[in-house]
Design an enzyme around this catalytic site. Structure first.
Site, short mmCIF file in Angstrom:
data_model
loop_
_atom_site.label_atom_id
_atom_site.label_comp_id
_atom_site.label_asym_id
_atom_site.label_seq_id
_atom_site.Cartn_x
_atom_site.Cartn_y
_atom_site.Cartn_z
CG ASP A 1 78.98 79.39 91.37
OD1 ASP A 1 78.78 78.17 91.32
OD2 ASP A 1 79.32 79.99 92.40
NE ARG B 1 86.11 81.79 90.62
CZ ARG B 1 86.79 82.32 89.64
NH1 ARG B 1 86.76 81.76 88.45
NH2 ARG B 1 87.53 83.37 89.82
CG ASP C 1 77.23 82.11 97.98
OD1 ASP C 1 77.06 82.24 96.76
OD2 ASP C 1 78.23 81.56 98.46
CE LYS D 1 80.81 74.85 96.85
NZ LYS D 1 81.47 76.17 96.60
CG ASN D 2 82.03 79.18 100.05
OD1 ASN D 2 82.17 78.48 99.05
ND2 ASN D 2 81.03 80.01 100.19
#
Length: 447
Positions: A146, A122, A336, A51-52
């Site tokens: 977040d 974000r 995370d 995802k990142n």
């Protein structure tokens, strides 16, 4: 000018929670995840792309006209949200097959990122650098994020100002202008991932050479660098704390095909699941070389971990041992990972202290673990976790992506039934978490 971001909420990050804490009700119509602790896991689980990384790769296609192809793309909600944002800017997204995206930059780019799309994710801040470099101007609503402490974008702004940009902030919008960015020597106060990404993508089309010192070194940064180099960018120092980018003409860039790097946070989730439930898993697609410090610490907790050509093999027998652990920028322990680590310590033998050095507010999920019977106390940057043999199932809530995954892992460590609400957060970062765990023997379902 105050450019600090109100972090809003995590869809991990998408809609703010109501003031009252409305737990899941079987008759409410809200989708939940139901977990029953039922013993060891066994089998193979596949880790998709990160995802990142993929969201940043998608944003970077703004720089270059034509069809860009991404593979190993996770089937997560955030990809769809970023696709909607890019469509508003002028990049069309299609999904020709599972795990693949085609992003067609039509060349008709509109340098405006509207509030109703930006507030949902974000990672929308990552359009700032490419739009400013490509169009010379950008109007960007302040992004969401977040709910674990303010994360200012001052370093983004300061770096781009050093490259010749001018900024104005009013009515909830950040507006930037630069006839053409120029190279600069930039030293970041902190190895910020987002600032590194924005400055690097902006520098690709800047006039001259840009150096970024004390930059982030996460694997996702290297993935973005490799994507840009394939596109025609000139970048030296990939994987180090200093990046050197020599600007090129926009006409020298070309659309590319690229495979997204694997999601190390998802890989850690399956390691944590195996730790608390016991058993043996092959985590295919994981890159152990990108998780070295975490794997070493998990080994200290008693997990038998082997890095293989295809991924990571893990065996968990008996209770894990408690350790002390602290979050740090890569190659340290990522923030995370922390909700997963605390959940593992909650059922480990002994007392462990977890120190949060990056986002001190990121402890909201501890109350949910306490509802399950975990003995966790927080003070400032620290959490003291006294392990108990088993947790006890009850209703809990996912406050963000990683905390939601930690609740699922906690359910595997609990006697009885654990019902998790707020699962829309989990969907933003996990590609079929329920199905993957069920395939290796977990008693888990969406209801």
């Amino acid at each position: 000018m105050n450019t600090s971001v109100d972090p809003l909420h995590d869809q991990s990050d998408v809609v703010s929670e109501p003031a009252c804490d409305r737990r899941s009700d079987p008759g409410s119509g809200e989708e939940t995840i139901l977990v029953r602790g039922n013993g060891p896991l066994s089998g193979t689980v596949f880790v998709p792309g990160a995802k990142n990384s993929v969201l940043k790769l998608m944003a970077t296609t703004i720089l270059c006209d034509g069809p860009h192809e991404l593979s190993n793309v996770p089937d997560i909600v955030d990809v769809a949200i970023m696709g909607d944002l890019l469509a508003a800017i002028g990049v069309e997204m299609s999904r020709p097959s599972p795990g693949e995206l085609v992003l067609l930059n039509t060349g008709d780019i509109v340098p405006v990122a509207p509030y109703e799309l930006v507030e949902r994710i974000r990672a929308s801040i990552n359009v700032l650098g490419p739009l400013l470099a490509r169009c010379g101007e950008v109007k960007l609503s302040m992004p969401g994020g977040d709910d674990f402490g303010a994360r200012p974008i001052d370093m983004h702004i300061a770096g781009l100002e050093a490259m010749g940009a001018e900024f104005e902030f009013s009515d909830g919008y950040l507006q930037a202008r630069a006839d053409r960015l120029h190279g600069a020597d930039i030293t970041l106060d902190f190895p910020s991932v987002g600032a590194t990404e924005n400055l690097m993508t902006a520098a690709v089309l800047a006039d001259g050479v840009t150096t970024i010192d004390n930059c982030a070194r996460e694997p996702e940064i290297s993935d973005l660098c490799e994507f840009l180099v394939a596109m025609g960018a000139r970048i030296d120092g990939i994987g180090t704390a200093t990046l050197r980018i020599e600007g090129v003409d926009q006409r020298d860039l070309r659309p590319v095909s690229h495979r997204t790097c694997p999601d190390r946070i998802q890989a850690a989730t399956y390691l944590a699941a195996c730790s608390v439930a016991g058993g043996e898993l092959d985590i295919v697609g994981a890159r152990g070389d990108q998780m070295t410090m975490l794997l070493d610490r998990f080994g200290e907790m008693g997990l038998d971990i082997t890095v293989t050509d295809s991924g990571i093999h893990v065996v968990a027998e008996g209770r894990a041992r408690s350790i002390d652990i602290a979050t740090l920028p890569y190659p340290g322990i990522a923030t995370d990972y922390k909700p997963l680590v605390i959940t593992m310590l909650a059922v480990a033998d002994g007392v462990g202290i977890v120190t949060e050095n990056l986002y001190p507010g990121r402890f909201r999920y501890v109350e949910e673990l306490q509802r399950l019977g975990a003995d966790v106390r927080t003070t400032g940057h620290h959490a003291v976790v006294r392990g108990v043999p088993r947790l006890t199932g009850t209703r809990v809530k996912a406050h963000d992506i990683r905390a939601g995954a930690a609740m699922v892992v906690a359910g595997l460590a609990a006697e009885g039934e654990t019902r998790i609400s707020g699962v829309h957060h989990i969907d933003r970062g996990y590609d079929d978490l329920v199905g993957r765990l069920r395939a290796v023997g977990a008693s888990i379902e969406r209801v």
